[in-house]
Design a protein around this motif. Structure first.
Motif, PDB file in Angstrom:
ATOM      1  N   PRO A  45       0.831  -1.208   0.000  1.00  0.00           N
ATOM      2  CA  PRO A  45       0.000   0.000   0.000  1.00  0.00           C
ATOM      3  C   PRO A  45       0.869   1.264   0.000  1.00  0.00           C
ATOM      4  N   ALA A  46       0.350   2.313  -0.591  1.00  0.00           N
ATOM      5  CA  ALA A  46       1.142   3.526  -0.756  1.00  0.00           C
ATOM      6  C   ALA A  46       1.134   4.415   0.482  1.00  0.00           C
ATOM      7  N   GLY A  47       0.020   4.479   1.181  1.00  0.00           N
ATOM      8  CA  GLY A  47      -0.048   5.333   2.368  1.00  0.00           C
ATOM      9  C   GLY A  47      -0.132   6.795   2.006  1.00  0.00           C
ATOM     10  N   SER A  48      -0.131   7.659   3.026  1.00  0.00           N
ATOM     11  CA  SER A  48      -0.154   9.096   2.747  1.00  0.00           C
ATOM     12  C   SER A  48       0.485   9.834   3.914  1.00  0.00           C
ATOM     13  N   ILE A  49       0.867  11.071   3.670  1.00  0.00           N
ATOM     14  CA  ILE A  49       1.506  11.894   4.697  1.00  0.00           C
ATOM     15  C   ILE A  49       0.690  13.173   4.804  1.00  0.00           C
ATOM     16  N   ALA A  50       0.328  13.530   6.015  1.00  0.00           N
ATOM     17  CA  ALA A  50      -0.511  14.722   6.193  1.00  0.00           C
ATOM     18  C   ALA A  50       0.313  16.000   6.031  1.00  0.00           C
ATOM     19  N   GLU A  51      -0.317  17.016   5.503  1.00  0.00           N
ATOM     20  CA  GLU A  51       0.318  18.325   5.387  1.00  0.00           C
ATOM     21  C   GLU A  51       0.502  18.928   6.781  1.00  0.00           C
ATOM     22  N   ALA A  52       1.670  19.490   7.037  1.00  0.00           N
ATOM     23  CA  ALA A  52       1.948  20.059   8.348  1.00  0.00           C
ATOM     24  C   ALA A  52       1.225  21.382   8.530  1.00  0.00           C
ATOM     25  N   SER A  53       0.791  21.626   9.748  1.00  0.00           N
ATOM     26  CA  SER A  53       0.229  22.946  10.072  1.00  0.00           C
ATOM     27  C   SER A  53       1.387  23.910  10.324  1.00  0.00           C
ATOM     28  N   ASP A  54       1.070  25.204  10.411  1.00  0.00           N
ATOM     29  CA  ASP A  54       2.105  26.201  10.732  1.00  0.00           C
ATOM     30  C   ASP A  54       2.773  25.855  12.055  1.00  0.00           C
ATOM     31  N   ALA A  55       1.940  25.467  13.027  1.00  0.00           N
ATOM     32  CA  ALA A  55       2.483  25.169  14.361  1.00  0.00           C
ATOM     33  C   ALA A  55       3.446  23.977  14.279  1.00  0.00           C
ATOM     34  N   LEU A 203      15.102   6.121   6.636  1.00  0.00           N
ATOM     35  CA  LEU A 203      16.347   5.407   6.345  1.00  0.00           C
ATOM     36  C   LEU A 203      17.548   6.116   7.009  1.00  0.00           C
ATOM     37  N   LEU A 204      17.566   7.443   6.942  1.00  0.00           N
ATOM     38  CA  LEU A 204      18.665   8.180   7.581  1.00  0.00           C
ATOM     39  C   LEU A 204      18.627   8.021   9.096  1.00  0.00           C
ATOM     40  N   HIS A 205      17.422   8.030   9.653  1.00  0.00           N
ATOM     41  CA  HIS A 205      17.314   7.807  11.110  1.00  0.00           C
ATOM     42  C   HIS A 205      17.856   6.430  11.469  1.00  0.00           C
ATOM     43  N   GLU A 206      17.465   5.452  10.683  1.00  0.00           N
ATOM     44  CA  GLU A 206      17.938   4.081  10.931  1.00  0.00           C
ATOM     45  C   GLU A 206      19.464   3.993  10.790  1.00  0.00           C
ATOM     46  N   ALA A 207      20.005   4.806   9.896  1.00  0.00           N
ATOM     47  CA  ALA A 207      21.451   4.780   9.638  1.00  0.00           C
ATOM     48  C   ALA A 207      22.249   5.491  10.731  1.00  0.00           C
ATOM     49  N   GLY A 208      21.564   6.170  11.653  1.00  0.00           N
ATOM     50  CA  GLY A 208      22.300   6.768  12.759  1.00  0.00           C
ATOM     51  C   GLY A 208      22.162   8.279  12.899  1.00  0.00           C
ATOM     52  N   VAL A 209      21.375   8.912  12.046  1.00  0.00           N
ATOM     53  CA  VAL A 209      21.119  10.348  12.218  1.00  0.00           C
ATOM     54  C   VAL A 209      20.035  10.478  13.289  1.00  0.00           C
ATOM     55  N   PRO A 210      20.310  11.172  14.384  1.00  0.00           N
ATOM     56  CA  PRO A 210      19.316  11.256  15.460  1.00  0.00           C
ATOM     57  C   PRO A 210      17.997  11.840  14.967  1.00  0.00           C
ATOM     58  N   VAL A 211      16.917  11.336  15.531  1.00  0.00           N
ATOM     59  CA  VAL A 211      15.572  11.808  15.168  1.00  0.00           C
ATOM     60  C   VAL A 211      15.445  13.308  15.445  1.00  0.00           C
ATOM     61  N   SER A 212      16.131  13.765  16.489  1.00  0.00           N
ATOM     62  CA  SER A 212      16.054  15.195  16.837  1.00  0.00           C
ATOM     63  C   SER A 212      16.784  16.075  15.814  1.00  0.00           C
ATOM     64  N   THR A 213      17.667  15.483  15.020  1.00  0.00           N
ATOM     65  CA  THR A 213      18.517  16.251  14.107  1.00  0.00           C
ATOM     66  C   THR A 213      17.899  16.426  12.730  1.00  0.00           C
ATOM     67  N   LEU A 214      17.040  15.482  12.344  1.00  0.00           N
ATOM     68  CA  LEU A 214      16.465  15.522  10.994  1.00  0.00           C
ATOM     69  C   LEU A 214      14.950  15.399  11.063  1.00  0.00           C
ATOM     70  N   HIS A 215      14.254  16.401  10.551  1.00  0.00           N
ATOM     71  CA  HIS A 215      12.796  16.450  10.609  1.00  0.00           C
ATOM     72  C   HIS A 215      12.211  16.615   9.223  1.00  0.00           C
ATOM     73  N   LEU A 216      11.106  15.903   9.000  1.00  0.00           N
ATOM     74  CA  LEU A 216      10.383  16.045   7.735  1.00  0.00           C
ATOM     75  C   LEU A 216       9.114  16.838   7.989  1.00  0.00           C
ATOM     76  N   VAL A 217       8.889  17.833   7.143  1.00  0.00           N
ATOM     77  CA  VAL A 217       7.668  18.623   7.231  1.00  0.00           C
ATOM     78  C   VAL A 217       7.044  18.619   5.843  1.00  0.00           C
ATOM     79  N   VAL A 223       3.886  25.792   3.492  1.00  0.00           N
ATOM     80  CA  VAL A 223       4.689  25.234   4.587  1.00  0.00           C
ATOM     81  C   VAL A 223       6.160  25.658   4.433  1.00  0.00           C
ATOM     82  N   GLY A 224       6.648  25.632   3.203  1.00  0.00           N
ATOM     83  CA  GLY A 224       8.017  26.112   2.951  1.00  0.00           C
ATOM     84  C   GLY A 224       8.158  27.560   3.394  1.00  0.00           C
ATOM     85  N   GLY A 225       7.115  28.352   3.132  1.00  0.00           N
ATOM     86  CA  GLY A 225       7.136  29.760   3.525  1.00  0.00           C
ATOM     87  C   GLY A 225       7.255  29.933   5.027  1.00  0.00           C
TER      88      GLY A 225
END
Ligand code: UN1
Length: 506
Positions: A45-55, A203-217, A223-225
């Motif tokens: 299944p493809a799944g989906s990712i919700a759009e982030a709010s400003d907060a 994948l990057l988190h699994e590879a050792g990049v801390p969750v606190s260091t890399l965030h997806l929005v 949202v970019g704005g």
């Protein structure tokens, strides 16, 4: 290294092609093993990712600020090892990512395979560069009685805004460069391709990049704005349109707080010049690849083809002949050369351009497509290069004839566009090639070959002027731009001498 996984053929767009009857986009035989593994993945299944709010976007920056403190003090060798581990994981799961690129990115098999290869290359290349650049502080010569050290360190929270046309490679290229330089990252992928970005972040988190260091929005431009306007960010890396780069630039300039860099890679009206000494079969292959591969949805793609008038008719006939053989259809079908464009909006924009060209230009070729978001390859002849004023992001080639004694006008019209991303030259006259190279401020110049598919570390990629700020992705100067420099001068004659501080090291 030992990579016992599915092979990723490297030479998918090698410089030489002899096939004048069409185009051999890839080494298909080498891909057959992949196909059944990919077909199995496509059932998932493809799944989906919700759009982030400003907060949520603002909270991601705040969390990344926290993450930055530890990550910036993590030795470069450990940061590099995480990227190398990510490369290993990517190779091991190539089939999964290829399937995702086909399904969400609507990319063909060949394009998806080369994209995974490129993503792996970015991880390994920046890891290797980073070990050198960030591994040791550099001792500088100076007067006796003092020590001088130059060190590079992360700036803080980098915002990475990436496009849908390379949703894995460019996404990971930006993110891994920023991480390698010691930054925390908040990544905002194109709204069309959040699933690929999400898989890459995991994948990057699994590879050792801390969750606190890399965030997806995830989300659209809004949202970019929010991220760009955040007072605490330390830099922005962006790949996309020139127009959006300007918007980001203006937003950064308008806000208070620290002055932060923008690293932008944008569009182009990329030209190829073909003179009467060029090899026709080679030209036909290279033009078709450069203009139509990936349905022309590459910022490197050929848009404007200058043909010397003596050979123009013959060249156009051969190019149209090769274009006629392209298979347009479902990107998940391994036989497909050209898939759909990314969405209905892209199709509408391209259709409008094609309609305009049908009025204003001479039609040399118009292909057929199935139902759906497909745009057929088109070849139009313009009477003047000035008729093309914007990047047309699709499989539409514009041809202009020139006379050998007016070569200078060709160079002038390329200069006048203000863009400077890629340029192709097909000529066996050294003076012609040299003049074009010297005159034109173009980032990537390709001589007697196609003009897409820059390889990481081999053809560092990026342009000038309206095409971007530099430095070039996949090149030796890229990482440093993500870092800030610190010079430390110590009076060694003073009591104690602070010997430990002066030894450098990580
Ligand atoms: C882009 O299309 O946004 O050389 C840039 C190439 C690719 C282009 C990527 N590296 O074709």
């Amino acid at each position: 290294a030992n990579h016992p996984h599915i092979p990723l053929p490297r030479d998918l767009y090698g410089p030489k092609r002899r096939n004048s009857r069409g185009i051999e986009f890839g080494e298909r035989a080498a891909l057959t093993k992949l196909v059944s593994a990919i077909a199995a993945e496509q059932l998932a299944p493809a799944g989906s990712i919700a759009e982030a709010s400003d907060a949520e976007a603002n909270a991601a920056v705040a969390a990344a600020l926290d993450g930055f403190r530890d990550w910036s003090r993590t030795p470069a060798s450990i940061r590099a090892a995480a990227l190398e581990k990510a490369a290993d994981l990517l190779e091991a799961r190539a089939a999964h990512f290829i399937a995702l690129l086909q399904r969400e990115g609507r990319k063909t098999l060949d394009d998806s395979v080369s994209e995974v290869r490129e993503a792996v290359d970015f991880c390994r290349y920046y890891a290797a560069q980073g070990r050198e650049l960030f591994g040791e502080d550099r001792a500088l010569p100076g007067p006796t009685g003092e020590s001088n050290m130059l060190c590079l360190r992360g700036r803080g929270v980098f915002v990475a805004i990436s496009p849908w046309n390379f949703p894995l490679a460019i996404f990971l290229g930006q993110v891994t460069a920023a991480l390698m330089a010691g930054n925390a990252v908040v990544a905002k992928p194109a709204e069309q391709t959040p699933l690929i970005a999400d898989a890459a972040v995991r994948l990057l988190h699994e590879a050792g990049v801390p969750v606190s260091t890399l965030h997806l929005v995830a989300g659209a431009g809004r949202v970019g704005g929010v991220l760009v306007m955040h007072p605490d960010i330390a830099g922005v890396v962006f790949t996309g349109s020139t127009e959006v780069a300007r918007t980001i630039n203006r937003a950064l300039a308008a806000k208070d707080g620290p002055i932060v860099p923008l690293i932008a890679e944008t569009g182009g009206i990329n030209a190829m010049i073909v003179d009467a000494t060029a090899l026709p079969e080679q030209v036909a292959d290279d033009v078709v690849t450069s203009a139509f591969r990936s349905a022309g949805q590459r910022c490197s793609a050929l848009r404007l083809l200058f043909l010397q008038d003596d050979v123009a008719d013959r060249m156009i006939e051969m190019i149209a002949g090769a274009a006629r053989e392209l298979v347009i259809g479902d990107p998940c079908d391994p036989a497909t050369h050209i898939g759909p464009v990314i969405d209905a909006e892209a199709k509408q924009r391209l259709d409008a351009h094609i309609e305009r060209m049908e009025q204003e230009a001479r039609v040399h070729f118009a292909g057929q497509t199935p139902q759906g978001n497909y745009v057929a390859p088109h070849i139009f002849e313009l009477s003047d290069a000035g008729q093309l004023t914007e990047e047309v992001f699709g499989p539409v080639l514009h041809v202009v004839r020139y006379r050998a004694d007016r070569f200078d006008q060709v160079l002038q019209s390329i200069e006048r566009s203000g863009y400077g991303l890629t340029l192709g030259i097909h000529s066996r006259i050294d003076d012609t090639v040299e003049e074009a190279i010297e005159r034109l401020q173009v980032g990537n110049i390709y001589v007697n070959r196609n003009m897409i598919g820059a390889i990481v570390g081999v053809q560092p990629f990026g342009g000038h002027g309206l095409s971007g700020t530099g430095p070039k992705a996949g090149g030796p100067h890229y990482l440093a731009r993500f870092a800030t420099e610190q010079t430390v001068t110590i009076n060694t004659a003073a009591a104690g001498g602070n010997a430990a501080l002066m030894s450098g090291g990580e």
